[in-house]
Each structure stands twice: as structure tokens, then as C-alpha cells.
Design a protein around this motif. Sequence first.
Motif, PDB file in Angstrom:
ATOM      1  N   ALA A 154       7.543 -17.686  24.806  1.00  0.00           N
ATOM      2  CA  ALA A 154       7.778 -18.523  23.629  1.00  0.00           C
ATOM      3  C   ALA A 154       7.142 -17.867  22.398  1.00  0.00           C
ATOM      4  CB  ALA A 154       7.215 -19.926  23.841  1.00  0.00           C
ATOM      5  N   GLY A 155       5.942 -17.320  22.540  1.00  0.00           N
ATOM      6  CA  GLY A 155       5.286 -16.613  21.432  1.00  0.00           C
ATOM      7  C   GLY A 155       6.084 -15.392  20.999  1.00  0.00           C
ATOM      8  N   LEU A 156       6.627 -14.669  21.981  1.00  0.00           N
ATOM      9  CA  LEU A 156       7.466 -13.515  21.664  1.00  0.00           C
ATOM     10  C   LEU A 156       8.720 -13.961  20.912  1.00  0.00           C
ATOM     11  CD1 LEU A 156       8.141 -10.513  21.911  1.00  0.00           C
ATOM     12  CD2 LEU A 156       9.161 -11.023  24.139  1.00  0.00           C
ATOM     13  N   GLY A 157       9.321 -15.035  21.359  1.00  0.00           N
ATOM     14  CA  GLY A 157      10.508 -15.556  20.671  1.00  0.00           C
ATOM     15  C   GLY A 157      10.210 -15.942  19.236  1.00  0.00           C
ATOM     16  N   ARG A 158       9.049 -16.563  19.000  1.00  0.00           N
ATOM     17  CA  ARG A 158       8.656 -16.935  17.631  1.00  0.00           C
ATOM     18  C   ARG A 158       8.468 -15.684  16.771  1.00  0.00           C
ATOM     19  NH1 ARG A 158       5.042 -20.100  20.551  1.00  0.00           N
ATOM     20  NH2 ARG A 158       5.889 -22.179  20.861  1.00  0.00           N
ATOM     21  N   ALA A 159       7.809 -14.678  17.340  1.00  0.00           N
ATOM     22  CA  ALA A 159       7.561 -13.443  16.585  1.00  0.00           C
ATOM     23  C   ALA A 159       8.861 -12.737  16.223  1.00  0.00           C
ATOM     24  CB  ALA A 159       6.669 -12.510  17.399  1.00  0.00           C
TER      25      ALA A 159
END
Length: 178
Positions: free
Chosen positions: A162-167
Amino acid sequence: MSKPGGKAVRPKPERETTERRGSLRSLAAMLPKVARSALGQRGFAENGIITDWPAIVGPTLAARSAPVKLAFPPGQRREATLTVRVGGSLALELQHLEPLILERLNGYFGYRAVGRLKIQQGPLPIPPNARADPPPLEPVEEAEIARDVATIADERLREALAGLGRAVRRDGKAPRRR
């Protein structure tokens, strides 16, 4: 080499003189040794002028200037030229304050190490506490990311993805200044 009986023997490697002692060392104790080679190329090998810059010139000047290079005359350790990068209109003010700054620098060293300042106008590095916050995602984008990772059972993996998707989604957006 070979032993009687035809078996090959390798010579033992010589033991290095710098053995590891097995004890923990603080980063603060190790940093000067590690940074010496990198800072030495700019003349800062034997001093903490970069880290102590705010204490030497004061917080107001330190916020708008940074030492760049300390150049001693060949074969000497006196009367060096300190190159200082300044942002904006501080160059003129720094010229007027040169005698005071030289006095503070030489007081820091304990002898007349610096004889003159060379002022270089240009952008200063951005301090870590002034970096821009990443722009927020739209609620629709957050919902899409949550939906995409919802089927992942491992909580840590789900949060990481999810953090990767946000970035990835923030990558094209302009940063927001604090």
C-alpha cells in the motif's frame, strides 16, 4: 608448495594489523574517521567546521550560508581561504562581516588558520527538516489502493505494498511545502 607425500599446502595469509575488537562503538565515535576521506578532499579533514558552522557564525548566518572548501597554501597550515556558499543577498552582508567571521573561525581553530573568505553565490542544500511533505492522495486513490491490496493475507506485506502504491501515485504530483 607441497608436503612430503605430495599434498599441496597453501601458505597462511598474514594477519591484518587492524583486527576487530568485538566491542560496540558509537556512531559519533566512528563518524570522524569515516567522514575524513570524503571531507578531506574539500580541506575539512582535520576539523568539524561543517558540523560546527552554526556555533561559529551564529544560527542566522548559518541558515543562509555553508562552508564549501578550505584551501591552505601549499605546504602550510595557516592563512587558508575558506569558500563559503551563500544564498540570496547575503553575499554583500557577508563581505562586511568578514573580519568578524575570520575572528570567530580563528578562535575556533585556536590559531590564524583562515586568512580570507571567498564568497560563492548559489543555492544551499535543503536541510532535512525543511523538506517538502509528499502531496496527499485523493480519497478515491486511497480507496483504490486499499481495494488492490485487500486480498493480501500478510499484514506487513499488505502495508508495504500500500505504501508503494501511494508513492507511485504521488510521483507525478508536486510536493507541498510545510
